[in-house]
Design a protein around this motif. Structure first.
Motif, PDB file in Angstrom:
ATOM      1  N   HIS A  70     122.193  51.144 -20.418  1.00 33.56           N
ATOM      2  CA  HIS A  70     121.741  50.310 -21.529  1.00 33.56           C
ATOM      3  C   HIS A  70     122.645  49.106 -21.761  1.00 33.56           C
ATOM      4  CE1 HIS A  70     119.048  53.568 -22.072  1.00 33.56           C
ATOM      5  NE2 HIS A  70     119.843  54.352 -22.773  1.00 33.56           N
ATOM      6  N   THR A  96     123.833  47.242 -19.409  1.00 36.03           N
ATOM      7  CA  THR A  96     123.657  46.360 -18.262  1.00 36.03           C
ATOM      8  C   THR A  96     122.314  45.648 -18.406  1.00 36.03           C
ATOM      9  OG1 THR A  96     124.781  48.049 -16.942  1.00 36.03           O
ATOM     10  CG2 THR A  96     123.727  46.255 -15.742  1.00 36.03           C
ATOM     11  N   THR A  97     122.294  44.354 -18.260  1.00 37.46           N
ATOM     12  CA  THR A  97     121.014  43.646 -18.320  1.00 37.46           C
ATOM     13  C   THR A  97     120.147  44.026 -17.133  1.00 37.46           C
ATOM     14  OG1 THR A  97     121.745  41.741 -17.033  1.00 37.46           O
ATOM     15  CG2 THR A  97     122.162  41.681 -19.420  1.00 37.46           C
ATOM     16  N   HIS A  98     118.841  43.843 -17.286  1.00 42.58           N
ATOM     17  CA  HIS A  98     117.944  44.176 -16.179  1.00 42.58           C
ATOM     18  C   HIS A  98     118.311  43.380 -14.935  1.00 42.58           C
ATOM     19  CE1 HIS A  98     114.357  45.316 -13.990  1.00 42.58           C
ATOM     20  NE2 HIS A  98     114.088  44.031 -13.794  1.00 42.58           N
ATOM     21  N   GLU A  99     118.629  42.104 -15.107  1.00 43.47           N
ATOM     22  CA  GLU A  99     118.971  41.268 -13.953  1.00 43.47           C
ATOM     23  C   GLU A  99     120.221  41.780 -13.255  1.00 43.47           C
ATOM     24  OE1 GLU A  99     116.259  39.361 -16.573  1.00 43.47           O
ATOM     25  OE2 GLU A  99     118.254  40.172 -17.028  1.00 43.47           O
ATOM     26  N   TYR A 139     121.341  44.849 -13.402  1.00 40.71           N
ATOM     27  CA  TYR A 139     121.025  46.162 -12.828  1.00 40.71           C
ATOM     28  C   TYR A 139     120.398  45.996 -11.441  1.00 40.71           C
ATOM     29  CZ  TYR A 139     119.081  50.907 -12.481  1.00 40.71           C
ATOM     30  OH  TYR A 139     118.755  52.171 -12.069  1.00 40.71           O
ATOM     31  N   VAL A 140     119.424  45.097 -11.337  1.00 40.56           N
ATOM     32  CA  VAL A 140     118.766  44.862 -10.050  1.00 40.56           C
ATOM     33  C   VAL A 140     119.769  44.324  -9.036  1.00 40.56           C
ATOM     34  CG1 VAL A 140     116.998  43.510  -8.857  1.00 40.56           C
ATOM     35  CG2 VAL A 140     116.491  44.532 -11.095  1.00 40.56           C
ATOM     36  N   GLN A 198     115.014  55.336 -12.891  1.00 41.53           N
ATOM     37  CA  GLN A 198     115.173  53.926 -13.265  1.00 41.53           C
ATOM     38  C   GLN A 198     115.384  53.035 -12.047  1.00 41.53           C
ATOM     39  OE1 GLN A 198     116.512  56.493 -14.884  1.00 41.53           O
ATOM     40  NE2 GLN A 198     115.679  56.290 -16.953  1.00 41.53           N
ATOM     41  N   GLY A 234     112.727  50.615 -11.105  1.00 37.63           N
ATOM     42  CA  GLY A 234     112.625  49.339 -11.793  1.00 37.63           C
ATOM     43  C   GLY A 234     113.408  48.243 -11.102  1.00 37.63           C
ATOM     44  N   ALA A 235     114.150  48.600 -10.072  1.00 33.77           N
ATOM     45  CA  ALA A 235     114.834  47.628  -9.224  1.00 33.77           C
ATOM     46  C   ALA A 235     114.065  47.558  -7.896  1.00 33.77           C
ATOM     47  CB  ALA A 235     116.293  48.051  -9.022  1.00 33.77           C
ATOM     48  N   GLU A 277     106.097  53.524 -17.672  1.00 28.67           N
ATOM     49  CA  GLU A 277     107.212  54.109 -16.929  1.00 28.67           C
ATOM     50  C   GLU A 277     106.705  55.059 -15.842  1.00 28.67           C
ATOM     51  OE1 GLU A 277     111.454  55.955 -18.185  1.00 28.67           O
ATOM     52  OE2 GLU A 277     109.731  57.057 -18.961  1.00 28.67           O
ATOM     53  N   GLN A 309     105.199  53.075 -13.033  1.00 31.44           N
ATOM     54  CA  GLN A 309     106.228  52.431 -12.212  1.00 31.44           C
ATOM     55  C   GLN A 309     106.734  53.382 -11.135  1.00 31.44           C
ATOM     56  OE1 GLN A 309     109.529  49.971 -14.025  1.00 31.44           O
ATOM     57  NE2 GLN A 309     110.743  51.751 -13.377  1.00 31.44           N
TER      58      GLN A 309
END
Length: 538
Positions: free
Chosen positions: A348, A350-353, A355-356, A378, A381-382, A402, A405
């Motif tokens: 939580h 870490t930003t999505h960007e 994280y990817v 999760q 999501g990357a 979710e 995904q």
């Protein structure tokens, strides 16, 4: 009466003595000899957990006696080791010598046979044939022989698990079981980070898992509360980051030799160790150990609470990837198995960007050192790496987006391990009165834990996209082996059955009867299980 005592012999003997005494006092003559008690009928073939794929009862049983030998392929070291394991289970309770000999040394007895031509049995399947002349266990691969030994063990009376001699008889019903698993991946996870467990405690759990044909031991080796594996290039991870646990206890860590011993012991039970280093979140123990892993260069204090989602490795810093490379390199070198778990849940902070970007850089490191990535769901999501597995831990009430995904990732080639928290998490309370465990996913009684179908859990997830199932045991409230026993049993055998048995055999009413028969076996093994009122315990 405890299972480690004979359940019929003392009663019968007492009745005979009372009848004899009554005859002498009333008529002054010796009473007629009492008829011998009938031998206990063998357990019906296939009344075990997990349920076998095919059962064909036929003919008279086989009785293990003092003359029984365990015969093995003379050219197979694995076959002999499995024979020695079987003898080690049977000797204490039967009192019989049960020598392990080459196959050509006599006839009958218990024959363990490897048959490479029996390709239909696959990596873990087996065929057990029992009759008055003996028992033959046939498998294509040694793992299949070992799984078959667990079936043979469960076909015998529960007292076979005792560590002192019991009267028997030791009979196995006649007929044939032909058995192969539904899913290749059947796991159990033990969180050793929230609370640390010793090598011996982990070995005890390995033995319990073996009885139910579990083949993966997932060790959660790092989290906010503790780092549990020695890494030579970053020694403070273990010595400092491993020095505490939830509640402020002493913590602990595994030396490399400790970890190798766990891996070796698991392999002797045909279980593959899947190590997990959770990242980029759940990393406070690492961040506290090395200030440079923090974006601001300041190490936070060690953490002993249970909140989640507040920690993160510093994604932009180059040193982060030096750290990740070193940890994965050293851990991969210790781990002969195929998989290395990189966590990825609840990041939580870490930003999505970020994280990817982090997953894009870390997954190739796992591949570089010869391992296949597993991540919590999760990861979908990357951009999951080719061949990666995603471990789903969501709930029935999780959002449709979710679930879709994860299902979409599976349709694109990322297979899924199913660990729904409101079904498979062994740390969930059974009821509101359960003293241990958590309840954020709801209460998970035995029926709820068992009564679901992996093939229909996630809409749009094809069964071909399911790698298997896993039962995680998180340890915020679990700090000793007795706690593991209470939370894992009797739910773990049900998850094992979902992973092994064919879908057509899935039936709660039948399963609860077979599970009830496991109660005396749990007792004989010293497993302090939860006596669910949903199960008609014997």
């Amino acid at each position: 009466m405890p299972v480690k005592q004979c359940r019929t012999f003392p009663r019968v003997l007492g009745a005979v003595l009372l009848v004899a005494a009554a005859g002498i006092s009333s008529v002054g003559a010796t009473a007629p000899a009492a008829a011998p008690a009938p031998a206990a009928a063998p357990r019906p073939l296939g009344q075990i957990v997990p349920a076998p794929a095919s059962v064909a009862p036929r003919g008279a049983p086989y009785a293990i006696t003092a003359a029984t030998r365990i015969r093995v392929d003379e050219d197979s070291r694995e076959s002999r080791a499995i024979g020695d394991y079987l003898a080690g289970v049977l000797r204490p309770s039967t009192g019989h010598p049960l020598p392990v000999v080459d196959e050509d040394k006599g006839r009958g007895g218990i024959l363990l046979r490897l048959s490479p031509r029996d390709r239909a049995l696959g990596e873990e399947g087996y065929r057990l044939t029992s009759g008055p002349g003996g028992i033959t266990l046939t498998a294509q691969r040694p793992a299949g022989l070992f799984r078959g030994v667990q079936t043979l063990r469960q076909q015998l009376p529960a007292a076979v698990e005792a560590d002192t001699v019991r009267p028997g008889p030791w009979t196995v019903a006649g007929g044939t079981i032909t058995d192969t698993p539904r899913f290749a991946y059947r796991g159990a996870m033990l969180d050793v980070s929230r609370h640390f467990f010793t090598v011996d405690e982990v070995k005890r759990y390995i033995d319990q898992l073996a009885l139910y044909k579990i083949n993966k031991l997932h060790l959660h080796l790092s989290d906010d509360q503790g780092w549990r594996i020695a890494i030579d290039s970053w020694p403070r991870l273990a010595t400092y980051g491993g020095s505490t646990e939830v509640g402020g206890g002493p913590g602990g860590h595994y030396t490399k030799d400790d970890y190798k011993e766990i891996v070796r012991y698991a392999a002797s039970r045909y279980q593959e160790v899947v190590p997990e280093i959770d990242m980029p979140g759940h990393t406070n123990a690492a961040l506290a150990s090395y200030a440079e892993l923090n974006c601001d260069g300041v190490a936070p204090p060690l953490y002993t609470g249970t909140a989640v989602g507040f920690s993160s490795l510093c994604v932009p810093k180059p040193v982060t990837y030096d750290f990740v490379d070193d940890v994965i390199r050293e851990l991969a070198a210790l781990t002969p198995g195929k998989y290395l778990h990189i966590g990825g849940d609840e990041a939580h902070s870490t930003t999505h960007e970020d994280y990817v970007a982090f997953m894009d850089r870390v997954q190739p490191v796992v591949a570089k050192y010869g391992k296949t990535v597993i991540g919590w769901h999760q990861l979908t999501g990357a951009r999951p790496a080719e061949g990666a597995l995603a471990q789903y831990w969501g709930l029935d009430r999780s959002s449709g987006a979710e679930k879709e995904q994860v299902a979409a990732a599976a349709r694109a080639g990322t297979k899924v391990i199913l660990s729904p928290a409101d079904r498979a998490y062994l740390d969930m309370k059974y009821t509101k009165d359960t003293k241990l465990g958590l309840s954020w996913a709801g209460y998970v009684e035995v029926q709820r834990s068992y009564d679901w179908n992996p093939a229909t859990l996630l809409p749009g997830l094809p069964e071909s996209g399911i790698a298997g199932v896993e039962a995680p045991l998180w340890t915020e409230t679990v700090s000793e082996s007795a706690h593991i026993d209470h939370m894992a049993f009797p739910r773990l055998p049900g998850i094992a059955e979902l992973g092994w048995s064919p879908a057509a055999s899935h039936d709660w009413a039948a399963y609860r009867e077979r599970l009830a028969q496991q109660g005396p076996r749990f007792e004989a093994l010293g497993i302090g299980f939860y006596r669910s009122p949903q199960v008609p315990w014997r």
